[in-house]
Structure formats: structure tokens, C-alpha cells
Design a protein around this motif. Structure first.
Motif, PDB file in Angstrom:
ATOM      1  N   HIS A  69      57.086  15.654  29.645  1.00  0.00           N
ATOM      2  CA  HIS A  69      57.524  16.482  30.768  1.00  0.00           C
ATOM      3  C   HIS A  69      57.364  15.735  32.093  1.00  0.00           C
ATOM      4  O   HIS A  69      56.234  15.582  32.580  1.00  0.00           O
ATOM      5  CB  HIS A  69      56.683  17.762  30.865  1.00  0.00           C
ATOM      6  CG  HIS A  69      56.845  18.691  29.711  1.00  0.00           C
ATOM      7  ND1 HIS A  69      58.068  19.127  29.256  1.00  0.00           N
ATOM      8  CD2 HIS A  69      55.927  19.306  28.926  1.00  0.00           C
ATOM      9  CE1 HIS A  69      57.873  19.958  28.234  1.00  0.00           C
ATOM     10  NE2 HIS A  69      56.604  20.068  28.016  1.00  0.00           N
ATOM     11  N   THR A  78      53.323  23.182  19.738  1.00  0.00           N
ATOM     12  CA  THR A  78      53.649  22.671  21.080  1.00  0.00           C
ATOM     13  C   THR A  78      52.917  23.469  22.146  1.00  0.00           C
ATOM     14  O   THR A  78      52.432  22.911  23.132  1.00  0.00           O
ATOM     15  CB  THR A  78      55.177  22.734  21.293  1.00  0.00           C
ATOM     16  OG1 THR A  78      55.772  21.678  20.534  1.00  0.00           O
ATOM     17  CG2 THR A  78      55.556  22.550  22.755  1.00  0.00           C
ATOM     18  N   ASP A  89      60.610  20.957  25.803  1.00  0.00           N
ATOM     19  CA  ASP A  89      59.790  21.440  24.683  1.00  0.00           C
ATOM     20  C   ASP A  89      60.652  21.767  23.470  1.00  0.00           C
ATOM     21  O   ASP A  89      60.291  21.449  22.331  1.00  0.00           O
ATOM     22  CB  ASP A  89      59.021  22.704  25.103  1.00  0.00           C
ATOM     23  CG  ASP A  89      57.830  22.384  25.992  1.00  0.00           C
ATOM     24  OD1 ASP A  89      57.192  21.336  25.780  1.00  0.00           O
ATOM     25  OD2 ASP A  89      57.537  23.190  26.895  1.00  0.00           O
ATOM     26  N   HIS A 112      51.443  16.388  24.736  1.00  0.00           N
ATOM     27  CA  HIS A 112      52.884  16.169  24.899  1.00  0.00           C
ATOM     28  C   HIS A 112      53.331  16.317  26.358  1.00  0.00           C
ATOM     29  O   HIS A 112      54.535  16.229  26.638  1.00  0.00           O
ATOM     30  CB  HIS A 112      53.683  17.112  23.992  1.00  0.00           C
ATOM     31  CG  HIS A 112      53.864  18.493  24.533  1.00  0.00           C
ATOM     32  ND1 HIS A 112      52.983  19.516  24.304  1.00  0.00           N
ATOM     33  CD2 HIS A 112      54.820  19.015  25.341  1.00  0.00           C
ATOM     34  CE1 HIS A 112      53.378  20.604  24.932  1.00  0.00           C
ATOM     35  NE2 HIS A 112      54.492  20.325  25.577  1.00  0.00           N
TER      36      HIS A 112
HETATM   37 FE   LIG Z   1      55.424  21.543  26.963  1.00  0.00          FE
END
Ligand SMILES: [Fe+2]
Lengths: 161, 410
Positions: free
Chosen positions: B214, B204, B339, B210
Motif C-alpha cells: 500500500h 489480509t 488488498d 502487507h
Molecule cells: Fe491492506
């Protein structure tokens, strides 16, 4: 009906304790806007803990009224663990600074309950240190400091505790 | 088109460098080997020098190879590290995570050690041991220790490992001046125990695709200029740097431009470096975040987070750094929870039904390229002597590849 000073004092204690519990009821229901209605315009909110590892006080979240308003407003925009958080508070002490203002310390435990299967686990242990103020017929939260003993919080949360 | 079992179990139509076998995250045997072959030989961050500021200060550390250590600042100001284990009957010497002790005293039988690892007292020594064994034989196990790259206390269990400078190489050059201009100080620490594999956390930290998870980053980074030009740089020994960016914090309601930065950094500039096998330097201008990892079991990991500012901060400056850090990265921060939710979900899925993990994006090493993870697993495969895409292929493991995978994937 006339009340003795003792009766007046007892009813003020009861009012304040019930008020603190009403803040918990709204938080537990994830009624965060309803919770903010119980907060004063100059409300401040913080989550703090003492770290024996670094031997310092830590402030993990600190917001004034507009900051906590923004935080609550933006919750739906975030990806969040939507587990149920159940706060269990017990009012320990109420110290009246004036007739219309008090400092309240409550013991706090918070459980996290999974949506899938409903398993409950202890999330955190700590205390609320609240300043409450009378506003006409009602009480408001002027300040809430959440002091956590628990520092290992798994994946944490976006929600106010 | 949904896939049937045979299709699902087939390797992805990509080179083996571009996917990882789920066994790499779930096998007890592989974790045991990672402890021996990687963690016992690589440098790890035990703590920061500001956690042991005074002589005789100590700080315990659970090392990812499975050893309990203690970092001690000596009477000479030098920081040393020892096993936190009494050589007499194997008890823990220091129970508190930090403190100050002129002598490290084992409470079990009152064996005492000085801050340089010498055994200095054994109760009724001669009466029981005569001349057969004595204090000289009961010294603590010293662990190689080097302080650097921003005042971090790095340790290595392997007495023959290359020096820290050699191990890090040029990986931190892009932020080193900012880290070393002023002494740093830790202002927050927390440990998250998460049901996931430690590498999934490092993954991550090694990919930005990713950012879609967020909300904060979509607003403040992805929509800001320069985001899609950020590039990965891969360094020897498995380290990788993500290109810098200036973040537009005001695009997130309630956030404002930072008032502070680290020395030599533009306001709101963001720098990030991942170090093999599981450390991350994450410098969002006003505060530095350091992640370190300790696997507990294949699908349980202790992740430790430290926030740092400058030691010379005024109280107002420190408060600003603390606020900037925790609103995003604290246990109640906007990004960290997302996360951690992501890797928890991976851990859960790997427990209940497995699939290859695809690291297949190629975008000229820019921000959504998955080259950072590929670089990590190439290094991992080298240290482990087995391929991350087919870890049972060498046969030495005793894992029967086909049978095991069939059971695992079904
Ligand atoms: Fe992140």
C-alpha cells in the motif's frame, strides 16, 4: 458562409457529442493527463450509485480539480490491476443551458479486458451526467458524475471511469 | 536457491502452527465442513440496525453457512430474523434486498406471514388441508438475533450457541465506547465477488506486513511514529485486535488530516479488531468499516463492506466521513483495490500450483508479527477438529493426504 439556425444547432450538437467521445477515447487509452486537459479548472468528478440494499444514494469517489489531479499523478505509485478498461458511451441527450454550456447524458458500459489472455468481461453499466462548457473554440468538461447501476465491481479499480 | 519438486513439497522448517496447508483454501470438502462446523455455529453480522430503521422494514442476508435469511423490524420495534424461505414449497419470500412490508407474502401461492414469523394466511386453507395441517404448522424458522457492539444485527443459526456477549468477550473493549456513544448509521454498502478463499481476506485483515503493498499506508502509517510499536492482542474464540495508531494522512498528496473522529477517539486515530470467523471492525477515526464474508465456493467469496458514521451527523459531517471512507476503502479507493488485488493473486496462484502459506513472523506480537493469523488458524483447527497445517491427518475426511497433496502441489 451563412448558416441557418437549424444548421448552427445541428453543428453544436455534433460538436458536443464528439467532445464527450473524445474524453472517452483518452480515458480508454489511459491517457489520464490528456483527459484532464479536456477538463475545466473548476472541474468536479464523482462516481455515485443507488444502493437498494441500504436504500441510499452512495458517493464512491468525489474530487475537485486538484483532487483528481493528485489522484492521476499518484497512479504510478500504487499497485494497480493494469487490465484494459474500455468505456463505451452513447450520447443520449444534449440540453443546451446556454449557447456555451450544455448538460449531456450518455449511456455507459465499461468492459475489463485481462492482459493475460485478453478475456473481456463487463465491468460496469451506468451513465455519464456531464456538464460541458465552451472555452473559445473548444469544449471542456465542467463536471462529470458517473452514475453506476453496477455495484458489484470485483476488485474495483484505481482508474477514473 | 531454487528448490526441486521434493524440496518444494516439504513442509517449512517451522512449527506446524506457523504454516497452513493450501488444501484449507481449495478443498470443497473442507468448505462444506466449515459451513457446518463454523458458520452454522458462530455469530455473524447480518446487517446494521440502521438498515431497518422503521417498523416492518426488512433486509435480506445471505448467511455464510448457505442459508438465505431476512431481518425484520417488528411492530414492537424488535429486530428478528427468519429463513427467507416459504415453508410451503420452499420458494424465496422476499426478492428485494430491503424494503418495508407489513406482511411477508410469498408470491408463489400467497402464503402470508407477519413480522413475528407467524403464518397468518393460507389461500383456501380448509378446502385443501382440512384439519390435517394449517397456519400453526407453517411458521417461519426463527434465527437467534442480538443487536449490539455498535448496533449490528448479529445472528446465529445454532439455538444452543453461547450468547453474543460471551462469543465476543473482551475483543471489542478497545473501541466499544466509541461504537456505542452515539447511534451509528450505514452510508455505503458494496459487495465484491472475488475469486479467492474467504480466509485469505480475513488473513489480509489480520496482518499488517502487507502494508508494503500500500503506497498510501507506507506514507501515512509506516513512516509515522508508533507504527512499529503497534501490538496484537489475541482474545478467546479467535478474535484479535491490532494496536491503535495515529495516522499522518497529510503524508499522502491530496489527503489532509481528518476534521472528524468517532466519540472518544483522537483525530486520525485508527483502531482495528478481527472477529472469528470472518468479520472486521476497522475504525479510521472519522468512519467505521465493517467487513463480512460469505464463501460461494472454495475459491470464490462474496465480501461485503459497510461504511458507517454517526446518525446525528450534519450533512457536512456526513459528507466528510463519506469522503474519508471512500478515498481509501471504497470500490475506487486507494487501499481496497490493492488488498483485493492481493487476495485475487493468492486465489489465482492456489488454483494453478500450490504451496504452503507461511505465517512464520515473530516480532514480539508487534505490527509485522503474524500472530494474528496464527491465532485465527488455531481457533479454526479447534472448531474443525483438524489441523490447518495438515488438514487430512485425522483420516476422517476421506482425503488421502499424501496422494492428494502430491496431485495438488505438482
Ligand atoms: Fe491492506
Amino acid at each position: 458562409m451563412l448558416r441557418t439556425p437549424g444548421e448552427t444547432r445541428a453543428s453544436a450538437y455534433l460538436e458536443v457529442a464528439q467532445f464527450v467521445y473524445s474524453t472517452v477515447v483518452r480515458l480508454n487509452a489511459k491517457n489520464f493527463t490528456g483527459w484532464l486537459e479536456l477538463c475545466a479548472d473548476n472541474f468536479s468528478y464523482s462516481i455515485q450509485a443507488w444502493s437498494p440494499e441500504i436504500r441510499r444514494d452512495m458517493t464512491w469517489l468525489q474530487h475537485d480539480r486538484s483532487g483528481i489531479d493528485s489522484l492521476v499523478r499518484q497512479l504510478p505509485r500504487h499497485n494497480t490491476d493494469e487490465s484494459i478498461f474500455t468505456r463505451h458511451a452513447t450520447v443520449y441527450t444534449i440540453d443546451f443551458d446556454r449557447d456555451d454550456a450544455a448538460t449531456v447524458v450518455s449511456a455507459l458500459t465499461v468492459y475489463r479486458t485481462d492482459l493475460d489472455g485478453g478475456e473481456s468481461r463487463l465491468f460496469a453499466v451506468g451513465h455519464y451526467h456531464d456538464q460541458v462548457v465552451r472555452d473559445g473554440e473548444r469544449w471542456l468538461l465542467g463536471r462529470r458524475e458517473v452514475r453506476l447501476d453496477t455495484r458489484s465491481l470485483g476488485i474495483g479499480t484505481h482508474y477514473p471511469i | 536457491m531454487p528448490r526441486n519438486a521434493a524440496q518444494w513439497n516439504r513442509t517449512p522448517p517451522l512449527p506446524p502452527t506457523h504454516y497452513v496447508d493450501p488444501l484449507v483454501y481449495t478443498s470443497e470438502e473442507i468448505l462444506a465442513q466449515e459451513r457446518d462446523k463454523i458458520f452454522a455455529r458462530a455469530w455473524s453480522i447480518a446487517c446494521h440496525e440502521s438498515e431497518v430503521p422503521e417498523r416492518y422494514d426488512y433486509r435480506t442476508y445471505r448467511h455464510p453457512a448457505g442459508k438465505n435469511l431476512v431481518v425484520v423490524r417488528g411492530d414492537d420495534g424488535t429486530i428478528r430474523t427468519f429463513f427467507n424461505v416459504c415453508p410451503h414449497r420452499g420458494n424465496t419470500i422476499l426478492y428485494n434486498p430491503a424494503g418495508n412490508a407489513k406482511h411477508l407474502l410469498c408470491i408463489f401461492h400467497a402464503f402470508a406471514f407477519d413480522c413475528r414469523g407467524n403464518c397468518v394466511a393460507i389461500p383456501r386453507e380448509k378446502a385443501g388441508y382440512q384439519e390435517r395441517i394449517g397456519k400453526g404448522d407453517f411458521g417461519l424458522r426463527a434465527v437467534r438475533t442480538e443487536v449490539g457492539f455498535g448496533g449490528f444485527v448479529f445472528v446465529n443459526l445454532d439455538d444452543r450457541a453461547p450468547a453474543l456477549e460471551t462469543f465476543i468477550g473482551e475483543a471489542l473493549d478497545g473501541m466499544r465506547a466509541s461504537l456505542e456513544a452515539e447511534p451509528l448509521e450505514v452510508f455505503t454498502f458494496h459487495r465484491a465477488i472475488v475469486r479467492t478463499n474467504y480466509k485469505l481476506w480475513h488473513d489480509t485483515n489480520s496482518e499488517f506486513y502487507h502494508d508494503y503493498m500500500h503506497y498510501h499506508n507506507r506514507q501515512t502509517s509506516m513512516a509515522a511514529p508508533g507504527y512499529f510499536e503497534r501490538r496484537y492482542t489475541a482474545f478467546p474464540n479467535g478474535h484479535a485486535q491490532v494496536g491503535d495508531q495515529v495516522v499522518n494522512y497529510e503524508a499522502y498528496e491530496g489527503f489532509k488530516s481528518r476534521d472528524l473522529s468517532f466519540p472518544g477517539m483522537a483525530l486520525n486515530q485508527w483502531k482495528m479488531v478481527d472477529l472469528f470467523p470472518g468479520m472486521t471492525y476497522n475504525l479510521r477515526g472519522s468512519s467505521l468499516r465493517i467487513d463480512t464474508l460469505c464463501p460461494i465456493s472454495p475459491l470464490e467469496t462474496a465480501i461485503e463492506f459497510r461504511g458507517l458514521g454517526l446518525k446525528c451527523d450534519t450533512p457536512a459531517e456526513r459528507a466528510a466521513r463519506v469522503h474519508d471512507y471512500n478515498t481509501i476503502w471504497g470500490p475506487f479507493g486507494r487501499n481496497l483495490h490493492e488488498d483485493l488485488l492481493g487476495v485475487l493473486g493468492q486465489g489465482r496462484a492456489l488454483e494453478r500450483g500450490q504451496t504452503y502459506l507461511v505465517h512464520g513472523r515473530e516480532e514480539d506480537s508487534t505490527i509485522h508479527d503474524e500472530v494474528g493469523m496464527r491465532h485465527f488458524y488455531a481457533e479454526w483447527s479447534r472448531w474443525m477438529g483438524r489441523s490447518s497445517s495438515d488438514p487430512s491427518a485425522d483420516g476422517a475426511s476421506g482425503v488421502n493426504g499424501a496422494a492428494h497433496r502430491e496431485a495438488a502441489l505438482s
